[in-house]
Design a protein around this motif. Structure first.
Motif, PDB file in Angstrom:
ATOM      1  N   ILE A 175       0.836  -1.207   0.000  1.00 46.00           N
ATOM      2  CA  ILE A 175       0.000   0.000   0.000  1.00 46.00           C
ATOM      3  C   ILE A 175       0.866   1.250   0.000  1.00 46.00           C
ATOM      4  N   ALA A 176       1.941   1.241   0.814  1.00 48.83           N
ATOM      5  CA  ALA A 176       2.835   2.400   0.863  1.00 48.83           C
ATOM      6  C   ALA A 176       3.511   2.614  -0.489  1.00 48.83           C
ATOM      7  N   ASP A 177       3.948   1.539  -1.131  1.00 48.93           N
ATOM      8  CA  ASP A 177       4.584   1.664  -2.449  1.00 48.93           C
ATOM      9  C   ASP A 177       3.620   2.243  -3.470  1.00 48.93           C
ATOM     10  N   TRP A 178       2.392   1.755  -3.449  1.00 47.67           N
ATOM     11  CA  TRP A 178       1.403   2.222  -4.426  1.00 47.67           C
ATOM     12  C   TRP A 178       1.067   3.698  -4.206  1.00 47.67           C
ATOM     13  N   ILE A 179       0.815   4.086  -2.945  1.00 45.44           N
ATOM     14  CA  ILE A 179       0.503   5.485  -2.656  1.00 45.44           C
ATOM     15  C   ILE A 179       1.696   6.376  -2.999  1.00 45.44           C
ATOM     16  N   SER A 180       2.913   5.918  -2.695  1.00 49.45           N
ATOM     17  CA  SER A 180       4.113   6.690  -2.998  1.00 49.45           C
ATOM     18  C   SER A 180       4.231   6.946  -4.497  1.00 49.45           C
ATOM     19  N   GLN A 181       3.997   5.907  -5.288  1.00 44.74           N
ATOM     20  CA  GLN A 181       4.072   6.063  -6.740  1.00 44.74           C
ATOM     21  C   GLN A 181       2.991   7.003  -7.260  1.00 44.74           C
ATOM     22  N   ARG A 182       1.773   6.880  -6.728  1.00 48.13           N
ATOM     23  CA  ARG A 182       0.687   7.739  -7.181  1.00 48.13           C
ATOM     24  C   ARG A 182       0.933   9.193  -6.804  1.00 48.13           C
ATOM     25  N   VAL A 183       1.423   9.434  -5.584  1.00 47.08           N
ATOM     26  CA  VAL A 183       1.714  10.802  -5.158  1.00 47.08           C
ATOM     27  C   VAL A 183       2.832  11.393  -6.013  1.00 47.08           C
ATOM     28  N   ASP A 206       9.354  18.813  -4.804  1.00 42.07           N
ATOM     29  CA  ASP A 206      10.339  17.974  -5.494  1.00 42.07           C
ATOM     30  C   ASP A 206      10.513  16.637  -4.785  1.00 42.07           C
ATOM     31  N   ASP A 207      10.509  16.687  -3.456  1.00 41.99           N
ATOM     32  CA  ASP A 207      10.619  15.435  -2.690  1.00 41.99           C
ATOM     33  C   ASP A 207       9.414  14.541  -2.916  1.00 41.99           C
ATOM     34  N   LEU A 208       8.219  15.150  -2.955  1.00 45.44           N
ATOM     35  CA  LEU A 208       7.005  14.357  -3.188  1.00 45.44           C
ATOM     36  C   LEU A 208       6.991  13.771  -4.589  1.00 45.44           C
ATOM     37  N   ALA A 209       7.609  14.472  -5.540  1.00 45.11           N
ATOM     38  CA  ALA A 209       7.618  14.001  -6.922  1.00 45.11           C
ATOM     39  C   ALA A 209       8.700  12.970  -7.193  1.00 45.11           C
ATOM     40  N   SER A 210       9.487  12.624  -6.182  1.00 44.98           N
ATOM     41  CA  SER A 210      10.562  11.652  -6.358  1.00 44.98           C
ATOM     42  C   SER A 210      10.353  10.480  -5.415  1.00 44.98           C
ATOM     43  N   THR A 211      11.273   9.528  -5.486  1.00 44.62           N
ATOM     44  CA  THR A 211      11.173   8.347  -4.620  1.00 44.62           C
ATOM     45  C   THR A 211      11.481   8.670  -3.167  1.00 44.62           C
ATOM     46  N   ARG A 212      11.934   9.889  -2.880  1.00 41.97           N
ATOM     47  CA  ARG A 212      12.252  10.268  -1.496  1.00 41.97           C
ATOM     48  C   ARG A 212      10.997  10.394  -0.643  1.00 41.97           C
ATOM     49  N   ASN A 213       9.844  10.373  -1.286  1.00 41.25           N
ATOM     50  CA  ASN A 213       8.594  10.509  -0.514  1.00 41.25           C
ATOM     51  C   ASN A 213       8.184   9.198   0.153  1.00 41.25           C
ATOM     52  N   HIS A 214       8.892   8.099  -0.152  1.00 38.51           N
ATOM     53  CA  HIS A 214       8.454   6.785   0.331  1.00 38.51           C
ATOM     54  C   HIS A 214       8.444   6.712   1.854  1.00 38.51           C
ATOM     55  N   GLY A 215       9.476   7.233   2.494  1.00 36.65           N
ATOM     56  CA  GLY A 215       9.512   7.180   3.957  1.00 36.65           C
ATOM     57  C   GLY A 215       8.383   7.959   4.582  1.00 36.65           C
ATOM     58  N   PHE A 216       8.075   9.114   4.030  1.00 34.66           N
ATOM     59  CA  PHE A 216       6.972   9.933   4.539  1.00 34.66           C
ATOM     60  C   PHE A 216       5.630   9.219   4.380  1.00 34.66           C
ATOM     61  N   ILE A 217       5.400   8.655   3.191  1.00 34.72           N
ATOM     62  CA  ILE A 217       4.148   7.925   2.942  1.00 34.72           C
ATOM     63  C   ILE A 217       4.062   6.694   3.826  1.00 34.72           C
ATOM     64  N   GLU A 218       5.175   6.020   4.019  1.00 32.75           N
ATOM     65  CA  GLU A 218       5.176   4.813   4.856  1.00 32.75           C
ATOM     66  C   GLU A 218       4.818   5.150   6.301  1.00 32.75           C
ATOM     67  N   ASP A 219       5.289   6.291   6.791  1.00 28.80           N
ATOM     68  CA  ASP A 219       4.927   6.714   8.150  1.00 28.80           C
ATOM     69  C   ASP A 219       3.432   6.975   8.267  1.00 28.80           C
ATOM     70  N   ILE A 220       2.854   7.584   7.240  1.00 31.80           N
ATOM     71  CA  ILE A 220       1.408   7.851   7.262  1.00 31.80           C
ATOM     72  C   ILE A 220       0.624   6.542   7.259  1.00 31.80           C
ATOM     73  N   VAL A 221       1.049   5.584   6.421  1.00 29.85           N
ATOM     74  CA  VAL A 221       0.367   4.282   6.369  1.00 29.85           C
ATOM     75  C   VAL A 221       0.481   3.575   7.707  1.00 29.85           C
ATOM     76  N   ASN A 222       1.615   3.665   8.363  1.00 32.64           N
ATOM     77  CA  ASN A 222       1.798   3.024   9.667  1.00 32.64           C
ATOM     78  C   ASN A 222       0.896   3.650  10.728  1.00 32.64           C
ATOM     79  N   VAL A 223       0.594   4.936  10.590  1.00 34.45           N
ATOM     80  CA  VAL A 223      -0.332   5.588  11.525  1.00 34.45           C
ATOM     81  C   VAL A 223      -1.736   5.030  11.346  1.00 34.45           C
ATOM     82  N   PHE A 224      -2.142   4.834  10.084  1.00 37.59           N
ATOM     83  CA  PHE A 224      -3.479   4.297   9.824  1.00 37.59           C
ATOM     84  C   PHE A 224      -3.573   2.804  10.127  1.00 37.59           C
ATOM     85  N   LEU A 225      -2.454   2.097   9.941  1.00 37.63           N
ATOM     86  CA  LEU A 225      -2.449   0.642  10.165  1.00 37.63           C
ATOM     87  C   LEU A 225      -1.360   0.302  11.176  1.00 37.63           C
ATOM     88  N   PRO A 226      -1.580   0.612  12.430  1.00 34.98           N
ATOM     89  CA  PRO A 226      -0.558   0.330  13.442  1.00 34.98           C
ATOM     90  C   PRO A 226      -0.451  -1.168  13.710  1.00 34.98           C
TER      91      PRO A 226
END
Length: 334
Positions: A200-208, A275-295
């Protein structure tokens, strides 16, 4: 009426069998019409009406009515002969793995041949089977007939209405289960969603990243100009900053330099964020958000904690699906 494709009929290797099908189709229709007419003629009122208005026809048909079984047996003998011929051909051509399979597969042909009461009307099944076989091989096309379009339209409408009601009832039941905090929600959260957090984090990261790149990069210059204008207006409305211009000699210079610096800093920060959101550097940020929703559930926890945000999300998704199911596509064809 249906159309006949003479080209396919001429090229077919089963021309003889198709010819027999057309012949049997004509005999079946004639036989069914005779059965219906004889059933209507059985009423005394119909016989009196014919005696008064069509005496010649009544006189001619009386012997047929009295010996109707005999005349019907003539049709039955033709149907059985054709059935036996096809059975023999099926055995010779080895159409089925066992020689005795044919009568079981074509049971409707045999039952319709029983010259007793309502069983005669089962010959309609044979009419349908012949038409279907001819349509299957492209000899005839009845899909463009008014009768077919009429029944096909209302069949689709009925099936859509029935399936919509079933789906809506199931989705409503799922929403009720989620609201009551049933194990269904816990299984969705911890047995389905949680094991797939990485996916889910990978998919959201790619879409963002894709959405940011397509929406931001082509408009980078326009966005920077807009941000600088907004910051400049905000700084000019700031009372403390406006007082700097009253400083002797260097006041206006400091004010102008500070406005440009603040505007440049804000624009640079926002651009770097995008620029960070448009690159692969956003993965850690998105992963943290997913972990908040799915602890992750701790082993010592006795029961799953209710995630209100996730419950609301699932409920809204189901509600959106229900609204889409409510759309009646068959009405658009009216």
């Amino acid at each position: 009426m249906f159309t006949i494709n003479r080209e396919n009929l001429r090229k077919s290797h089963q021309l003889i069998w198709f010819t027999i099908d057309f012949l049997m189709l004509g005999l079946l229709i004639l036989n069914l019409c005779l059965i219906i007419f004889d059933a209507i003629y059985s009423f005394a009122g119909v016989q009196r009406l014919m005696a008064e208005n069509l005496p010649a026809l009544k006189t001619a048909y009386d012997p047929i009515h009295e010996n109707f079984i005999f005349y019907d047996l003539i049709f039955v003998s033709i149907f059985l002969t054709e059935f036996l011929v096809r059975w023999a051909y099926a055995i010779r051509a080895k159409l089925y793995s066992r020689w005795y399979f044919y009568p079981f597969i074509h049971w409707y042909d045999l039952i319709g041949c029983i010259p007793v009461g309502t069983l005669r009307f089962l010959r309609v099944l044979r009419v349908i089977s012949i038409i279907y076989r001819l349509h299957k091989y492209g000899v005839i096309d009845f899909t463009q007939t008014r009768v077919y379009r009429f029944f096909d339209f209302y069949y689709d409408a009925f099936m859509e209405e029935l399936s919509d009601r079933i789906v809506i009832k199931i989705l409503t039941g799922m929403q009720d289960e989620i609201r009551r905090g049933s194990p269904l929600f816990e299984r969705i959260q911890h047995d389905i969603l949680y094991p797939r957090r990485a996916m889910i984090a990978d998919w959201i990261s790619q879409r963002v990243a894709q959405a940011t790149e397509e929406g931001y990069v082509p408009r980078r210059g326009a966005l920077r100009s807009y941000l600088e204008d907004r910051v400049d207006q905000a700084l000019k409305q700031n009372v403390e900053l406006s007082r700097l211009k009253y400083l002797p000699v260097v006041g206006p210079t400091i004010q102008e330099t500070l406005e440009e610096a603040v505007g440049d800093i804000v624009a640079s920060v926002i651009h770097q964020l995008l620029d960070d959101l448009a690159s692969t550097r956003n993965h850690g940020f998105i992963e943290d958000i997913v972990n908040v929703f799915l602890p992750e559930r701790h082993p010592e926890a006795g029961a799953y904690e209710h995630n209100e945000a996730l419950m609301s999300l699932i409920n809204e998704v189901l509600e959106a699906v229900k609204k889409q199911v409510h759309v009646k596509h068959w009405r658009k064809a009216l």
